[in-house]
Design an enzyme around this catalytic site. Sequence first.
Site, PDB file in Angstrom:
ATOM      1  N   LYS A  31     -64.804  62.700   9.304  1.00 40.67           N
ATOM      2  CA  LYS A  31     -66.055  62.815  10.891  1.00 40.67           C
ATOM      3  C   LYS A  31     -66.958  62.337  11.333  1.00 40.67           C
ATOM      4  O   LYS A  31     -68.120  62.405  10.292  1.00 40.67           O
ATOM      5  CB  LYS A  31     -65.874  63.822  11.222  1.00 40.67           C
ATOM      6  CG  LYS A  31     -66.871  64.488  12.414  1.00 40.67           C
ATOM      7  CD  LYS A  31     -67.151  65.845  13.388  1.00 40.67           C
ATOM      8  CE  LYS A  31     -69.560  64.967  13.296  1.00 40.67           C
ATOM      9  NZ  LYS A  31     -69.193  63.956  13.536  1.00 40.67           N
ATOM     10  N   GLU A  34     -89.427  60.578   7.922  1.00 37.56           N
ATOM     11  CA  GLU A  34     -88.185  60.083   8.023  1.00 37.56           C
ATOM     12  C   GLU A  34     -88.551  59.655   9.812  1.00 37.56           C
ATOM     13  O   GLU A  34     -88.190  60.412  10.258  1.00 37.56           O
ATOM     14  CB  GLU A  34     -87.502  60.574   7.755  1.00 37.56           C
ATOM     15  CG  GLU A  34     -86.401  59.470   7.467  1.00 37.56           C
ATOM     16  CD  GLU A  34     -84.488  59.524   7.270  1.00 37.56           C
ATOM     17  OE1 GLU A  34     -84.380  61.008   7.500  1.00 37.56           O
ATOM     18  OE2 GLU A  34     -84.161  58.690   6.240  1.00 37.56           O
ATOM     19  N   GLY A  39     -77.522  68.897   7.058  1.00 35.50           N
ATOM     20  CA  GLY A  39     -77.872  69.217   5.410  1.00 35.50           C
ATOM     21  C   GLY A  39     -77.833  70.855   5.848  1.00 35.50           C
ATOM     22  O   GLY A  39     -77.032  71.268   4.697  1.00 35.50           O
ATOM     23  N   GLU A  41     -75.714  64.198   1.057  1.00 30.51           N
ATOM     24  CA  GLU A  41     -77.066  63.376   1.055  1.00 30.51           C
ATOM     25  C   GLU A  41     -77.628  62.511   2.212  1.00 30.51           C
ATOM     26  O   GLU A  41     -77.210  62.597   3.161  1.00 30.51           O
ATOM     27  CB  GLU A  41     -76.075  61.305   0.664  1.00 30.51           C
ATOM     28  CG  GLU A  41     -75.086  61.225  -0.532  1.00 30.51           C
ATOM     29  CD  GLU A  41     -75.645  60.942  -2.050  1.00 30.51           C
ATOM     30  OE1 GLU A  41     -77.018  60.340  -1.637  1.00 30.51           O
ATOM     31  OE2 GLU A  41     -75.370  61.074  -2.437  1.00 30.51           O
ATOM     32  N   CYS A  82     -81.316  54.866   4.812  1.00 36.55           N
ATOM     33  CA  CYS A  82     -81.774  56.465   4.273  1.00 36.55           C
ATOM     34  C   CYS A  82     -83.223  56.350   2.669  1.00 36.55           C
ATOM     35  O   CYS A  82     -83.877  56.948   2.684  1.00 36.55           O
ATOM     36  CB  CYS A  82     -80.789  57.228   3.552  1.00 36.55           C
ATOM     37  SG  CYS A  82     -79.826  56.236   2.949  1.00 36.55           S
TER      38      CYS A  82
HETATM   39  P1  NAD Z   1     -77.143  63.704  11.365  1.00 39.91           P
HETATM   40  O1  NAD Z   1     -77.403  64.590  10.285  1.00 39.91           O
HETATM   41  O2  NAD Z   1     -77.470  64.009  13.230  1.00 39.91           O
HETATM   42  O3  NAD Z   1     -75.896  63.414  12.141  1.00 39.91           O
HETATM   43  C1  NAD Z   1     -74.684  63.037  10.306  1.00 39.91           C
HETATM   44  C2  NAD Z   1     -73.236  63.298  11.036  1.00 39.91           C
HETATM   45  O4  NAD Z   1     -73.056  64.493  10.916  1.00 39.91           O
HETATM   46  C3  NAD Z   1     -73.043  63.212  12.200  1.00 39.91           C
HETATM   47  O5  NAD Z   1     -71.324  62.807  12.178  1.00 39.91           O
HETATM   48  C4  NAD Z   1     -72.734  64.376  13.058  1.00 39.91           C
HETATM   49  O6  NAD Z   1     -72.428  64.081  13.846  1.00 39.91           O
HETATM   50  C5  NAD Z   1     -72.823  65.700  11.886  1.00 39.91           C
HETATM   51  N1  NAD Z   1     -73.198  66.891  12.415  1.00 39.91           N
HETATM   52  C6  NAD Z   1     -74.198  66.837  13.885  1.00 39.91           C
HETATM   53  N2  NAD Z   1     -74.813  68.013  13.385  1.00 39.91           N
HETATM   54  C7  NAD Z   1     -73.506  68.693  12.597  1.00 39.91           C
HETATM   55  C8  NAD Z   1     -73.520  70.180  12.528  1.00 39.91           C
HETATM   56  N3  NAD Z   1     -73.716  71.108  12.652  1.00 39.91           N
HETATM   57  N4  NAD Z   1     -72.313  70.561  11.734  1.00 39.91           N
HETATM   58  C9  NAD Z   1     -71.287  69.022  10.784  1.00 39.91           C
HETATM   59  N5  NAD Z   1     -71.648  68.005  10.846  1.00 39.91           N
HETATM   60  C10 NAD Z   1     -73.257  67.946  12.206  1.00 39.91           C
HETATM   61  O7  NAD Z   1     -77.318  62.330  10.843  1.00 39.91           O
HETATM   62  P2  NAD Z   1     -77.602  60.814  11.546  1.00 39.91           P
HETATM   63  O8  NAD Z   1     -78.623  60.629  12.523  1.00 39.91           O
HETATM   64  O9  NAD Z   1     -76.346  60.650  12.371  1.00 39.91           O
HETATM   65  O10 NAD Z   1     -78.079  60.159  10.294  1.00 39.91           O
HETATM   66  C11 NAD Z   1     -79.384  59.432  10.066  1.00 39.91           C
HETATM   67  C12 NAD Z   1     -79.636  60.375   8.905  1.00 39.91           C
HETATM   68  O11 NAD Z   1     -78.502  59.721   8.246  1.00 39.91           O
HETATM   69  C13 NAD Z   1     -80.504  59.637   8.375  1.00 39.91           C
HETATM   70  O12 NAD Z   1     -81.302  60.496   7.880  1.00 39.91           O
HETATM   71  C14 NAD Z   1     -80.723  59.101   7.198  1.00 39.91           C
HETATM   72  O13 NAD Z   1     -81.566  59.027   5.883  1.00 39.91           O
HETATM   73  C15 NAD Z   1     -79.217  59.803   6.816  1.00 39.91           C
HETATM   74  N6  NAD Z   1     -78.684  58.680   5.815  1.00 39.91           N
HETATM   75  C16 NAD Z   1     -78.508  59.738   4.286  1.00 39.91           C
HETATM   76  C17 NAD Z   1     -77.641  58.550   3.112  1.00 39.91           C
HETATM   77  C18 NAD Z   1     -77.976  58.986   2.311  1.00 39.91           C
HETATM   78  O14 NAD Z   1     -77.334  58.452   1.369  1.00 39.91           O
HETATM   79  N7  NAD Z   1     -79.175  59.821   1.107  1.00 39.91           N
HETATM   80  C19 NAD Z   1     -77.402  57.494   3.621  1.00 39.91           C
HETATM   81  C20 NAD Z   1     -77.500  56.995   4.944  1.00 39.91           C
HETATM   82  C21 NAD Z   1     -78.479  58.217   6.596  1.00 39.91           C
END
Ligand code: NAD
Length: 481
Positions: A173, A379, A231, A248, A282
């Site tokens: 997804k 962040e 997460g 992650e 990130c």
């Molecule tokens: P997000 O948590 O908003 O979304 C990530 C994914 O989760 C998307 O596909 C979203 O649709 C899905 N999602 C949202 N709500 C959900 C739920 N209730 N259940 C299951 N899935 C759900 O994050 P974002 O805004 O897309 O990305 C930015 C974040 O990602 C930042 O915090 C960044 O640090 C982190 N990030 C971490 C890494 C790493 O490797 N540690 C790498 C890249 C990004």
Amino acid sequence: MKFPDALLIDGRWQTEAGGGRLELIEPATEEPLCEVPAAGKADIDRALQSAAAAFAKTNWSRRTDRADVLYRIAAGIRAKTDELARLESRNVGKPIGDALWEVRAAARCFEYYAGGISRFGGETIPVNAQGLDYTLRLPLGLVVCIVPWNFPLLMACWKVAPALATGNAVVLKPASLTPLSALALGRVVEEAGVPEGIFQVVAGRGSEIGDYLVAHPLVRKIAFTGETATGSRILKLAADRIKRVSLELGGKSPNLIFADADVEAAAAAAPLAVFGNAGQDCCARSRILVERSVYDRFLEALVQSTRQLNIGDPASEATQVGPLVSASQRQRVERYVQLAKDSRGRILCGGDRGREPGYFFNPVVVDGLPPDSRVCQEEIFGPLTCVIPFDDEEEAVRLANQTEYGLAGSLWTGDLERALRVAQRVETGVMSVNTNSSVYQEAPFGGFKQSGYGRDLGMEAMRLYTEIKNVFVALPESEPT
Ligand code: NAD
């Protein structure tokens, strides 16, 4: 340019779905880009049912040619390098040079795990009994991979490649803002000969289908990259059925500059370590900690090299920083700039909107903020860095660790013993010395503390997509003849 316009569910390309449409806006122009169907709960259910059935019915996990299939996926990605990079660049607003690098890294990821298949296995254990004891690494079954919008294709491949290599069925997804490269990956995987149903791509809104997807009883594991709050929610939902989860999550990574470092080199490298991908990284080194005796010198060089960044059209090979991904992401950064001003931070450069149209924002360097202020602790996920002085090594380590996150970090010093000491004491999953590069295909990547657990990349990732089984075979000693 032809944009992907269908979801891959149950071996079929579906142009309509129960969640309506995702209307994508091009970040560099603010114009509509294209639309893709959004999966609803019934679509998710069908995808998961058919993926679980494919895992049970096909012999994917036992096929001896899985490595060949993964090499074909890598070749398929390489053959479409330009197309995939342009798709990613237009969807995310990412500079084309970065996008090309990411597509090549995605292909390498499949090649690495194709090779990994023949190197990853169990062991024999000399137990204290008469017989042979050995372990097997078995696939989990159905794995759901949920990825964010900042590196859409690469984050997907970091999870999909080891999950397929270890014989699982995978439902991917992508984030609702950036589904295009994941859907294009679906075509490549299909053409490489992965059995029908073993790989599916369901674009959709996390807020509508996320909980359903995670809590679904057929799912054995969730591999997630995204925000720490998401997460945490996933972890709670997974708890009911003891699902495997790897996370992650976010970061607020330190970049430590000691007085005995090559200060000019550190200052020249620091801007792209935080403003690359428009700060939506990130691993962004967004807390720059500088020894007081070189603070002013470093700051001046940092501001100068930040001003020299080439910000502009993501389609140009010369561009280093493109727009933010969305209007709301830019507003978020603007709120933090205001907060920095309200907290009497000194804005040393940037902080205003850049060229328009497009969600451009000029990179911000701010100092004078208390290390425990919100701007220095939360962040931001945009082009803003705080600079904070320290007096000695002890204080540097204390400030570096003064955060709930623990993803990445850098330290710059000319003293080898200090480098080894500090690299060990900073509480992060990855650390780099005299460089800001710490992510390599062959090495484990992931966080400490609230940056999550589990590791992408390296052979570590293959372990996360398997169960370990121990087998003991009784071998009674035969009578001597
Ligand atoms: P997000 O948590 O908003 O979304 C990530 C994914 O989760 C998307 O596909 C979203 O649709 C899905 N999602 C949202 N709500 C959900 C739920 N209730 N259940 C299951 N899935 C759900 O994050 P974002 O805004 O897309 O990305 C930015 C974040 O990602 C930042 O915090 C960044 O640090 C982190 N990030 C971490 C890494 C790493 O490797 N540690 C790498 C890249 C990004």
